[in-house]
Design a protein around this motif. Structure first.
Motif, PDB file in Angstrom:
ATOM      1  N   GLY A 284      -8.056   7.882  -1.598  1.00 40.52           N
ATOM      2  CA  GLY A 284      -7.628   9.262  -1.849  1.00 40.52           C
ATOM      3  C   GLY A 284      -8.823  10.187  -1.930  1.00 40.52           C
ATOM      4  N   LYS A 285      -8.538  11.484  -2.018  1.00 38.38           N
ATOM      5  CA  LYS A 285      -9.609  12.494  -2.043  1.00 38.38           C
ATOM      6  C   LYS A 285     -10.242  12.626  -3.416  1.00 38.38           C
ATOM      7  N   GLY A 286     -11.552  12.857  -3.436  1.00 33.91           N
ATOM      8  CA  GLY A 286     -12.240  13.190  -4.683  1.00 33.91           C
ATOM      9  C   GLY A 286     -12.712  11.963  -5.433  1.00 33.91           C
ATOM     10  N   GLY A 287     -13.553  12.188  -6.434  1.00 32.02           N
ATOM     11  CA  GLY A 287     -14.128  11.069  -7.178  1.00 32.02           C
ATOM     12  C   GLY A 287     -13.194  10.508  -8.233  1.00 32.02           C
ATOM     13  N   ARG A 288     -12.171  11.276  -8.626  1.00 36.27           N
ATOM     14  CA  ARG A 288     -11.377  10.861  -9.784  1.00 36.27           C
ATOM     15  C   ARG A 288      -9.877  10.747  -9.525  1.00 36.27           C
ATOM     16  N   ALA A 289      -9.367  11.648  -8.668  1.00 38.56           N
ATOM     17  CA  ALA A 289      -7.912  11.770  -8.555  1.00 38.56           C
ATOM     18  C   ALA A 289      -7.256  10.466  -8.111  1.00 38.56           C
ATOM     19  N   ALA A 290      -7.958   9.653  -7.329  1.00 36.95           N
ATOM     20  CA  ALA A 290      -7.325   8.438  -6.798  1.00 36.95           C
ATOM     21  C   ALA A 290      -7.692   7.181  -7.577  1.00 36.95           C
ATOM     22  N   ILE A 291      -8.305   7.322  -8.751  1.00 40.99           N
ATOM     23  CA  ILE A 291      -8.599   6.113  -9.541  1.00 40.99           C
ATOM     24  C   ILE A 291      -7.266   5.485  -9.942  1.00 40.99           C
ATOM     25  N   PRO A 292      -7.054   4.209  -9.612  1.00 35.87           N
ATOM     26  CA  PRO A 292      -5.741   3.596  -9.869  1.00 35.87           C
ATOM     27  C   PRO A 292      -5.568   3.223 -11.341  1.00 35.87           C
ATOM     28  N   THR A 293      -4.333   2.968 -11.712  1.00 28.07           N
ATOM     29  CA  THR A 293      -4.062   2.401 -13.039  1.00 28.07           C
ATOM     30  C   THR A 293      -4.370   0.901 -12.997  1.00 28.07           C
ATOM     31  N   ARG A 294      -4.381   0.302 -14.164  1.00 28.98           N
ATOM     32  CA  ARG A 294      -4.609  -1.152 -14.231  1.00 28.98           C
ATOM     33  C   ARG A 294      -3.478  -1.911 -13.523  1.00 28.98           C
ATOM     34  N   GLU A 295      -2.220  -1.468 -13.738  1.00 33.14           N
ATOM     35  CA  GLU A 295      -1.074  -2.163 -13.129  1.00 33.14           C
ATOM     36  C   GLU A 295      -1.197  -2.147 -11.606  1.00 33.14           C
ATOM     37  N   ARG A 296      -1.512  -0.981 -11.059  1.00 35.27           N
ATOM     38  CA  ARG A 296      -1.652  -0.847  -9.604  1.00 35.27           C
ATOM     39  C   ARG A 296      -2.776  -1.757  -9.097  1.00 35.27           C
ATOM     40  N   THR A 297      -3.865  -1.815  -9.859  1.00 39.69           N
ATOM     41  CA  THR A 297      -5.017  -2.622  -9.444  1.00 39.69           C
ATOM     42  C   THR A 297      -4.657  -4.110  -9.426  1.00 39.69           C
ATOM     43  N   LEU A 298      -3.983  -4.572 -10.484  1.00 43.79           N
ATOM     44  CA  LEU A 298      -3.656  -5.996 -10.552  1.00 43.79           C
ATOM     45  C   LEU A 298      -2.637  -6.372  -9.471  1.00 43.79           C
ATOM     46  N   GLN A 299      -1.708  -5.440  -9.220  1.00 39.26           N
ATOM     47  CA  GLN A 299      -0.728  -5.679  -8.146  1.00 39.26           C
ATOM     48  C   GLN A 299      -1.451  -5.780  -6.790  1.00 39.26           C
ATOM     49  N   PHE A 300      -2.406  -4.901  -6.564  1.00 37.18           N
ATOM     50  CA  PHE A 300      -3.190  -4.879  -5.325  1.00 37.18           C
ATOM     51  C   PHE A 300      -3.967  -6.195  -5.152  1.00 37.18           C
ATOM     52  N   ILE A 301      -4.580  -6.683  -6.241  1.00 39.18           N
ATOM     53  CA  ILE A 301      -5.334  -7.943  -6.148  1.00 39.18           C
ATOM     54  C   ILE A 301      -4.375  -9.088  -5.817  1.00 39.18           C
ATOM     55  N   ARG A 302      -3.197  -9.082  -6.455  1.00 40.47           N
ATOM     56  CA  ARG A 302      -2.210 -10.146  -6.188  1.00 40.47           C
ATOM     57  C   ARG A 302      -1.771 -10.116  -4.734  1.00 40.47           C
ATOM     58  N   GLU A 303      -1.506  -8.906  -4.215  1.00 42.71           N
ATOM     59  CA  GLU A 303      -1.084  -8.782  -2.806  1.00 42.71           C
ATOM     60  C   GLU A 303      -2.145  -9.332  -1.866  1.00 42.71           C
ATOM     61  N   ARG A 304      -3.401  -9.046  -2.181  1.00 43.33           N
ATOM     62  CA  ARG A 304      -4.493  -9.450  -1.293  1.00 43.33           C
ATOM     63  C   ARG A 304      -4.864 -10.919  -1.431  1.00 43.33           C
ATOM     64  N   GLU A 305      -4.554 -11.493  -2.588  1.00 45.07           N
ATOM     65  CA  GLU A 305      -5.029 -12.860  -2.818  1.00 45.07           C
ATOM     66  C   GLU A 305      -3.911 -13.882  -2.839  1.00 45.07           C
ATOM     67  N   GLY A 306      -2.716 -13.483  -2.363  1.00 47.42           N
ATOM     68  CA  GLY A 306      -1.626 -14.445  -2.273  1.00 47.42           C
ATOM     69  C   GLY A 306      -0.797 -14.492  -3.536  1.00 47.42           C
ATOM     70  N   ALA A 307       0.021 -15.530  -3.637  1.00 55.12           N
ATOM     71  CA  ALA A 307       1.074 -15.557  -4.653  1.00 55.12           C
ATOM     72  C   ALA A 307       0.585 -15.827  -6.072  1.00 55.12           C
ATOM     73  N   GLY A 308      -0.578 -16.457  -6.213  1.00 56.37           N
ATOM     74  CA  GLY A 308      -1.042 -16.849  -7.554  1.00 56.37           C
ATOM     75  C   GLY A 308      -1.251 -15.649  -8.456  1.00 56.37           C
ATOM     76  N   PRO A 309      -1.145 -15.855  -9.772  1.00 57.20           N
ATOM     77  CA  PRO A 309      -1.345 -14.741 -10.696  1.00 57.20           C
ATOM     78  C   PRO A 309      -2.798 -14.274 -10.675  1.00 57.20           C
TER      79      PRO A 309
END
Ligand SMILES: Nc1ncnc2c1ncn2[C@@H]1O[C@H](COP(=O)(O)OP(=O)(O)OP(=O)(O)O)[C@@H](O)[C@H]1O
Ligand SMILES: [Mg+2]
Length: 313
Positions: A284-309
């Protein structure tokens, strides 16, 4: 329990004009958009920590001018504790004027500020034992050194944003900090020469560790992160994303890393978490506006790293 962090150092205001084409000479030009965005290493890191759910205080200063008041209000709106963000009478804030052309080309003019005191004597050091991690940058080294030394006495982990600085500043801060995370230009400045091969990077990072840092790392944009610790050499690849704007990726990386360390994460987990947060920020645009929440970040890591928690930082 919500982890408590302190980020001490730089804050700067970007005033951005979006125009069709960058001018090649004087004249009058219409802008089709205008933005005022807070930035600076410690300031952006503090916003990232707050956005990710940590309790974060920013310790720093600006001029008691319009830029200073805008930065303070914006940081407070992100939920950062600004009780130690001082607006200094008669001082002037650090401000950048940025013109962005339709093709994305930028012209940046920075004023570093004036009359900002360097004496950190007013900082409430008694609050340091109550925090879980402390982050500092190289733009207010007197304050970072004081806070790192106090944190070490109380066994509180510390993280340095190793941006470009003088040998004197590196000499003052590196013996006091636990996790020194450089940008590529910062590591080059520390090494005093080219660090464009892994061999040269590792030589520089080993020198950093010999000064007393537990973890010595360099972030390399889309090339990911390289670090050494007591167990050896490690890497974390960057997450591939559709990049819109990389402004502040390094600052946000440091905030996310410091938060994970405050929560007791292992270094590799903290590096992965910070890489995911900063990659998402780039979408996203800018240094701050697109900083994700923790939930979004953990979901993103799970999506990228397969089914494991995903290991929860
Ligand atoms: N294009 C990108 N794609 C994915 N991740 C990125 C990208 N750029 C940066 N990152 C993430 O952000 C981290 C920090 O970026 P970088 O090394 O560019 O910081 P920096 O040089 O300190 O920049 P700045 O301080 O200007 O934000 C990288 O290690 C990576 O994890
Ligand atoms: Mg940086």
């Amino acid at each position: 329990m919500q982890p408590k962090l302190i980020c001490v150092g730089n804050t700067t205001l970007d005033r951005v004009w979006l125009i069709d084409r960058l001018p090649s000479g004087g004249g009058k030009f219409p802008a089709h958009d205008y933005l005022e965005l807070g930035g600076g290493m410690a300031a952006n890191a503090a916003v990232a920590v707050a956005r990710l759910g940590g309790a974060c205080a920013y310790w720093g200063r600006a001029g008691d001018d319009s830029a200073g008041r805008v930065m303070l209000a914006e940081m407070a709106a992100y939920g950062v504790d600004v009780s130690q963000f001082r607006l200094i009478p008669d001082a002037r804030s650090s401000v950048s004027g940025i013109m962005v052309g339709g093709d994305g080309e930028r012209m940046i003019v920075n004023f570093r500020g004036e009359g900002l005191d360097t004496d950190p004597g007013w900082l409430p050091m008694a609050q340091i034992p109550g925090c879980d991690a402390l982050h500092g940058d190289v733009r207010w080294p007197e304050a970072a050194a004081l806070c790192f030394a106090a944190a070490r006495m109380h066994r509180i982990p510390t993280v340095l944003d190793g941006e470009i600085a003088s040998a004197e500043v590196f000499g003052m801060l590196l013996p006091l900090v636990d996790h020194a995370i450089f940008s590529e230009p910062g590591l080059r400045a520390f090494a005093g020469g080219a660090t464009d091969s892994d061999e040269a990077r590792l030589t520089a990072l080993r020198r950093v560790r010999s000064l007393g840092c537990r973890v010595a790392a360099v972030t390399r944009g889309r090339e990911g992160v390289l670090w050494i610790d007591e167990a050896g050499v490690h890497r974390q690849t960057a997450f591939a994303v559709e990049v819109v704007d990389t402004t502040g990726a390094g600052d946000v990386f440091h905030g996310a890393y410091a938060l994970a360390i405050a929560e007791g994460s292992m270094v590799d987990v903290a590096m992965r978490f910070a890489s995911a947060v900063s990659a998402l920020k780039c979408t996203g645009k800018g240094g701050r506006a697109a900083i994700p929440t923790r939930e979004r970040t953990l979901q993103f890591i799970r999506e990228r790293e397969g089914a494991g928690p995903a290991p929860a930082p």
